[in-house]
Design an enzyme around this catalytic site. Sequence first.
Site, mmCIF file in Angstrom:
data_model
loop_
_atom_site.group_PDB
_atom_site.id
_atom_site.type_symbol
_atom_site.label_atom_id
_atom_site.label_comp_id
_atom_site.label_asym_id
_atom_site.label_seq_id
_atom_site.Cartn_x
_atom_site.Cartn_y
_atom_site.Cartn_z
ATOM 1 N N HIS A 1 6.035 5.993 -1.043
ATOM 2 C CA HIS A 1 6.792 4.792 -1.413
ATOM 3 C C HIS A 1 5.948 3.565 -1.081
ATOM 4 C CE1 HIS A 1 7.466 5.181 2.900
ATOM 5 N NE2 HIS A 1 7.658 3.876 2.905
ATOM 6 N N HIS B 1 0.866 -1.188 0.000
ATOM 7 C CA HIS B 1 0.000 0.000 0.000
ATOM 8 C C HIS B 1 0.902 1.237 0.000
ATOM 9 C CE1 HIS B 1 1.255 -0.285 4.163
ATOM 10 N NE2 HIS B 1 1.021 1.013 4.242
#
Length: 184
Positions: free
Chosen positions: A127, A40
């Site tokens: 990220h 995620h």
Amino acid sequence: MRLFIGIDLPVEIKHALVNFQSELRALGVNGSFKSQDNFHITLEFLGELGKDKIPVLNETISKVASNYKSFDLNISGVGAFPSFKRPHTLWTAVQGCLNELNSLRNELHRELQTKGFKLDERQFKPHITLASRPSLGTIDFSMVYTKKIGKFMVAEVVLFESRPVSGKRVYVSLFKAGLITAPH
């Protein structure tokens, strides 16, 4: 409840990330690799909160999400926090419509602060974590620094709970708020 707000990834991106992890293993990377289900992009880590906070979180997420159109992100390359020399996290970069992503995250951050939530004040660095506590040694990453992993459209923001299940962390979606989708 241990809560965070993030962006879930489509299953084809998760599969591409698993393949990328295999490539990294083949290069000699060791570490605690994240499971496909836990990939995620974190927008805001909220920490331990009571169930009573969920309605205000859902309302805040809905309010902010309703101000944004869906947008594209690209996933590519590899990096390490804080550095490749002393890595505690190996990640892949999020690129594409970063103005939209940053704006969405910053508005969410401000709205949560006005509601009294205590938030991390470090700069937002989007990220996707691939591995924790990686052992990199003298691996040459030149082949994968800019590897293209995939592209997807962000269409919703998710409130996740991080639960320990059988000694592992599992991320459960508690609430989703859709962004404005462009008419077809």
